[in-house]
Design a protein around this motif. Structure first.
Motif, PDB file in Angstrom:
ATOM      1  N   ILE A  70      11.118  19.355  32.717  1.00  0.00           N
ATOM      2  CA  ILE A  70      12.238  20.064  32.084  1.00  0.00           C
ATOM      3  C   ILE A  70      13.124  19.322  33.095  1.00  0.00           C
ATOM      4  CG2 ILE A  70      14.112  21.734  32.282  1.00  0.00           C
ATOM      5  CD1 ILE A  70      12.057  23.936  31.052  1.00  0.00           C
ATOM      6  N   ALA A  71      13.470  19.097  34.270  1.00  0.00           N
ATOM      7  CA  ALA A  71      14.623  18.642  34.943  1.00  0.00           C
ATOM      8  C   ALA A  71      14.495  17.164  34.288  1.00  0.00           C
ATOM      9  CB  ALA A  71      13.672  18.571  36.189  1.00  0.00           C
ATOM     10  N   CYS A  72      12.750  16.140  34.291  1.00  0.00           N
ATOM     11  CA  CYS A  72      13.252  14.938  33.825  1.00  0.00           C
ATOM     12  C   CYS A  72      14.008  15.255  32.298  1.00  0.00           C
ATOM     13  CB  CYS A  72      11.176  14.899  34.363  1.00  0.00           C
ATOM     14  SG  CYS A  72      10.389  14.170  35.252  1.00  0.00           S
ATOM     15  N   CYS A  73      13.765  16.023  31.648  1.00  0.00           N
ATOM     16  CA  CYS A  73      14.228  15.415  30.701  1.00  0.00           C
ATOM     17  C   CYS A  73      15.767  15.243  30.592  1.00  0.00           C
ATOM     18  CB  CYS A  73      13.898  16.973  29.247  1.00  0.00           C
ATOM     19  SG  CYS A  73      12.376  16.297  28.722  1.00  0.00           S
ATOM     20  N   PHE A  74      16.770  16.653  31.251  1.00  0.00           N
ATOM     21  CA  PHE A  74      18.507  16.067  31.716  1.00  0.00           C
ATOM     22  C   PHE A  74      18.237  14.890  32.579  1.00  0.00           C
ATOM     23  CE2 PHE A  74      17.553  21.331  31.496  1.00  0.00           C
ATOM     24  CZ  PHE A  74      18.948  21.177  30.174  1.00  0.00           C
ATOM     25  N   LEU A  75      17.495  14.231  33.159  1.00  0.00           N
ATOM     26  CA  LEU A  75      18.017  12.865  33.770  1.00  0.00           C
ATOM     27  C   LEU A  75      17.614  12.231  32.393  1.00  0.00           C
ATOM     28  CD1 LEU A  75      15.805  13.287  37.237  1.00  0.00           C
ATOM     29  CD2 LEU A  75      18.363  12.925  37.151  1.00  0.00           C
ATOM     30  N   PHE A  76      16.921  12.326  31.433  1.00  0.00           N
ATOM     31  CA  PHE A  76      16.395  10.809  31.040  1.00  0.00           C
ATOM     32  C   PHE A  76      17.829  10.803  29.523  1.00  0.00           C
ATOM     33  CE2 PHE A  76      14.730  10.001  26.739  1.00  0.00           C
ATOM     34  CZ  PHE A  76      15.037   8.659  26.500  1.00  0.00           C
ATOM     35  N   LEU A  77      17.932  12.225  29.041  1.00  0.00           N
ATOM     36  CA  LEU A  77      19.454  12.734  29.187  1.00  0.00           C
ATOM     37  C   LEU A  77      20.662  12.277  29.079  1.00  0.00           C
ATOM     38  CD1 LEU A  77      19.288  15.832  26.799  1.00  0.00           C
ATOM     39  CD2 LEU A  77      19.248  14.058  26.062  1.00  0.00           C
ATOM     40  N   GLY A  78      20.587  12.148  30.520  1.00  0.00           N
ATOM     41  CA  GLY A  78      21.925  11.972  31.367  1.00  0.00           C
ATOM     42  C   GLY A  78      21.880  10.639  31.291  1.00  0.00           C
ATOM     43  N   ILE A  79      20.770   9.725  31.455  1.00  0.00           N
ATOM     44  CA  ILE A  79      20.920   8.403  31.359  1.00  0.00           C
ATOM     45  C   ILE A  79      20.720   7.674  29.850  1.00  0.00           C
ATOM     46  CG2 ILE A  79      18.843   6.046  31.382  1.00  0.00           C
ATOM     47  CD1 ILE A  79      17.920   7.756  33.950  1.00  0.00           C
ATOM     48  N   GLY A  80      20.609   8.801  28.725  1.00  0.00           N
ATOM     49  CA  GLY A  80      20.440   8.056  27.862  1.00  0.00           C
ATOM     50  C   GLY A  80      21.353   8.356  27.370  1.00  0.00           C
ATOM     51  N   LEU A  81      22.207   8.952  26.780  1.00  0.00           N
ATOM     52  CA  LEU A  81      23.666   9.960  26.278  1.00  0.00           C
ATOM     53  C   LEU A  81      25.120   8.873  26.542  1.00  0.00           C
ATOM     54  CD1 LEU A  81      22.527  13.624  26.076  1.00  0.00           C
ATOM     55  CD2 LEU A  81      22.362  11.343  24.303  1.00  0.00           C
ATOM     56  N   TYR A  82      25.187   8.393  28.221  1.00  0.00           N
ATOM     57  CA  TYR A  82      26.314   8.401  28.614  1.00  0.00           C
ATOM     58  C   TYR A  82      25.165   6.614  28.994  1.00  0.00           C
ATOM     59  CZ  TYR A  82      27.306  12.856  29.517  1.00  0.00           C
ATOM     60  OH  TYR A  82      27.190  14.222  28.931  1.00  0.00           O
ATOM     61  N   LEU A  83      24.589   5.813  28.549  1.00  0.00           N
ATOM     62  CA  LEU A  83      24.445   4.722  28.761  1.00  0.00           C
ATOM     63  C   LEU A  83      25.443   3.645  28.580  1.00  0.00           C
ATOM     64  CD1 LEU A  83      21.973   3.269  29.928  1.00  0.00           C
ATOM     65  CD2 LEU A  83      21.003   2.572  27.426  1.00  0.00           C
ATOM     66  N   ASP A  84      26.313   3.960  27.676  1.00  0.00           N
ATOM     67  CA  ASP A  84      27.746   2.965  27.093  1.00  0.00           C
ATOM     68  C   ASP A  84      28.613   2.967  29.135  1.00  0.00           C
ATOM     69  OD1 ASP A  84      26.746   2.783  24.796  1.00  0.00           O
ATOM     70  OD2 ASP A  84      27.832   4.318  24.361  1.00  0.00           O
ATOM     71  N   VAL A  85      28.638   4.212  29.294  1.00  0.00           N
ATOM     72  CA  VAL A  85      29.856   4.327  30.332  1.00  0.00           C
ATOM     73  C   VAL A  85      28.630   3.695  31.664  1.00  0.00           C
ATOM     74  CG1 VAL A  85      30.774   5.730  32.006  1.00  0.00           C
ATOM     75  CG2 VAL A  85      29.960   6.921  29.938  1.00  0.00           C
ATOM     76  N   LEU A  86      27.866   3.555  31.651  1.00  0.00           N
ATOM     77  CA  LEU A  86      27.179   3.002  33.106  1.00  0.00           C
ATOM     78  C   LEU A  86      27.042   1.655  32.180  1.00  0.00           C
ATOM     79  CD1 LEU A  86      24.164   4.978  32.835  1.00  0.00           C
ATOM     80  CD2 LEU A  86      25.594   4.506  34.785  1.00  0.00           C
ATOM     81  N   LYS A  87      26.805   0.850  31.425  1.00  0.00           N
ATOM     82  CA  LYS A  87      26.741  -0.362  31.157  1.00  0.00           C
ATOM     83  C   LYS A  87      29.121  -0.438  30.731  1.00  0.00           C
ATOM     84  CE  LYS A  87      26.538  -3.873  27.001  1.00  0.00           C
ATOM     85  NZ  LYS A  87      25.889  -4.116  25.762  1.00  0.00           N
ATOM     86  N   TRP A  88      29.933  -0.135  31.041  1.00  0.00           N
ATOM     87  CA  TRP A  88      31.003   0.413  31.193  1.00  0.00           C
ATOM     88  C   TRP A  88      31.050   0.009  32.754  1.00  0.00           C
ATOM     89  CZ3 TRP A  88      34.859   2.632  33.478  1.00  0.00           C
ATOM     90  CH2 TRP A  88      36.224   2.831  33.396  1.00  0.00           C
ATOM     91  N   ILE A  89      30.712   0.612  33.312  1.00  0.00           N
ATOM     92  CA  ILE A  89      30.811   0.573  34.957  1.00  0.00           C
ATOM     93  C   ILE A  89      30.483  -1.303  35.548  1.00  0.00           C
ATOM     94  CG2 ILE A  89      30.654   1.230  37.336  1.00  0.00           C
ATOM     95  CD1 ILE A  89      31.216   4.257  35.652  1.00  0.00           C
TER      96      ILE A  89
END
Length: 503
Positions: free
Chosen positions: A318-337
């Motif tokens: 479950i904890a890993c799933c939250f991290l996966f969503l944190g990466i996947g759903l905000y990937l555009d933000v990471l790319k922009w930075i």
């Protein structure tokens, strides 16, 4: 549930400093796109950090796990003395041998332009290895405060040196070339200050653990050493195979991709940056392992141990799933930075999710591996890891030349999937654990669907603010889903439980 609560508390104690130290180091590495405009500049550094984990496995040869395994059966003082003396002698021996052949190592790694990197690398390995057993002892004796302080202090020194020499002194030395402070900085060292900072951090960490080393007495039990080595030597194979699976793509990338040298270095720098994003998940995995390994051994004789391990696995996923969503759903933000300084750093971001899911499989495998460690069947772990390594080697060689970033990502994903499934099947035969298999699979499917849905929505309308908004809503949905399904068990967890109301 009390045992799970205890593990959760220990994971916070040992995990938070590990997360803090690893995350600080992670931020330092993620700062590379802001310091260097071209990814190719970081290729040699990536190469060095791909070599270090392989050598670390040889230097430590499984003594940390062996210490946890035997500390509940043998005299701890005798065990600590014997293993500490062993690792001290072998560390000196390995360091001398590698120093003698440093030129050959530099040539094989493509580091002929920077042979000094090998010497700094050996220094890092030397002090990190000598800190292994003192850290293990702190964990075994439940001394999280010192553990946390030493971990964070070491990485703080590392970061201070790196940012001083790469973020502050370059401009100061340029404007004040004749100043005393400016003489400390050499432009020719460049990105090598990352290694110098790491070396200083490792040395400082060792010095803070000096009290644990002072307690060692020259009391070497050869019979005990032989027994421990018989247990730990398969872990060397497991460790080396694991490093092949984790690091090989970065180690061989520029050597197998069919591109000119500079372009190959460029892609290696980009891929290493891509991998760092997926490593967010492995930071949590590492934090969990700090508490879980001694916990698993300490609970092995409990009647309800298998049920406890099953609960641990579920919450871990479950904890890993939250991290996966944190990466996947905000990937555009990471790319922009990451692309603020140069668009070149944004290449290949579409493979991050495959790497992230592969790393979740790796985390599940680490949980599953408890069966062969508890039953003294470490050779099974070696066989599984070797099988994964074979897949990694073959797929990297075949796929990287054709598919570049995607080839490396597919190799990583396939390897960890194979290892996870193999360990589960064998584990259920030799040490059955009632894992919540359906729930775990469903959680992984749900988070994958949510990320894919997010990508489809952005095909219709893709401003950054909208990406953040929709991503947050989907993350909120998954949070609500987990609370509905796991409400009773979540209420029993420390810290989290007080926020979960009864129905």
């Amino acid at each position: 549930m009390s045992s799970v609560k205890k593990l959760a508390g220990q994971t916070l104690w040992y995990g938070l400093p590990t997360i803090a130290s690893r995350f600080l180091g992670y931020l330092m590495n993620m700062a590379l796109p802001f310091i260097f405009a071209q990814p190719s500049v970081t290729a040699d550094l990536t190469q060095v950090y791909a070599i270090i984990p392989f050598l670390s496995i040889v230097f430590t040869y499984g003594v940390e796990t062996a210490y946890f395994r035997y500390s509940n059966e043998k005299d701890r003082t005798a065990l600590y003395n014997t293993l500490s003396l062993s690792i001290f002698v072998t560390t000196i021996l390995f360091s001398v041998l590698l120093y003698i052949f440093r030129g050959s190592i530099a040539g094989a790694a493509g580091l002929n332009d920077h042979p000094e990197y090998i010497i700094w690398m050996l220094g890092i390995l030397f002090f990190d290895t000598l800190a292994t057993l003192p850290f293990a002892r702190l964990r075994q004796e439940n001394r999280p405060k010192k553990y946390a302080f030493v971990r964070v202090a070491g990485i703080a020194v590392n970061i201070l040196i790196v940012f001083t020499f790469l973020g502050i002194l370059p401009s100061y030395a340029k404007n004040n070339p004749d100043s005393f402070i400016g003489t400390f900085y050499s432009k020719d060292v460049g990105i090598g200050y990352y290694l110098i900072g790491n070396l200083c951090g490792s040395l400082f960490t060792f010095l803070l653990l000096w009290k644990e080393w002072k307690q060692i007495r020259f009391n070497f039990d050869s019979a005990l050493w032989k027994e421990v080595m018989n247990y730990s030597y398969p872990l060397i194979v497991v460790g080396l195979g694991g490093m092949i699976n984790d690091m090989l793509s970065r180690l061989v990338y520029q050597h197998v991709v069919d591109l000119p040298k500079e372009q190959a270095k460029h892609e290696l720098g980009v891929f290493a940056n891509i991998y760092r994003i997926a490593v967010l998940i492995t930071i949590m995995i590492q934090a969990f392992r700090m508490a879980a390994e001694p916990f698993f051994f300490n609970r092995a004789k409990d009647e309800d141990a298998p049920r406890t391990y099953a609960r641990v696995m579920k919450f871990f996923v479950i904890a890993c799933c939250f991290l996966f969503l944190g990466i996947g759903l905000y990937l555009d933000v990471l790319k922009w930075i990451l692309t603020l300084k140069s668009k070149a750093w944004g290449e290949g971001m579409n493979v991050v999710l495959l790497l992230a899911m592969g790393n979740i499989f790796l985390g599940i495998y680490y949980n599953l591996s408890v069966w062969y460690k508890l039953t003294n069947k470490n050779m099974y772990g070696a066989v599984i890891t070797i099988a994964g390594a074979v897949v990694t080697v073959l797929l990297n060689i075949v796929l990287i030349p054709k598919f570049h970033y995607w080839g490396a990502a597919i190799a990583t994903f396939s390897c960890y999937l194979l290892m996870m499934v193999s360990s589960y099947v064998l584990g259920q035969k030799h040490y059955p654990v009632p894992y919540a298999r359906k729930k775990i699979i469903n959680y992984l499917i749900v988070v994958t669907i949510l990320v894919v849905l997010h990508k489809l929505i952005l095909l219709l309308y893709a401003p950054l603010w909208f990406s953040i908004l929709t991503g947050t809503l989907l993350l909120g949905f998954f949070t609500w889903l987990v609370v509905q399904v796991e409400r009773k068990e979540l209420q029993g967890l420390p810290y989290i439980g007080k926020f979960i109301s009864a129905r």
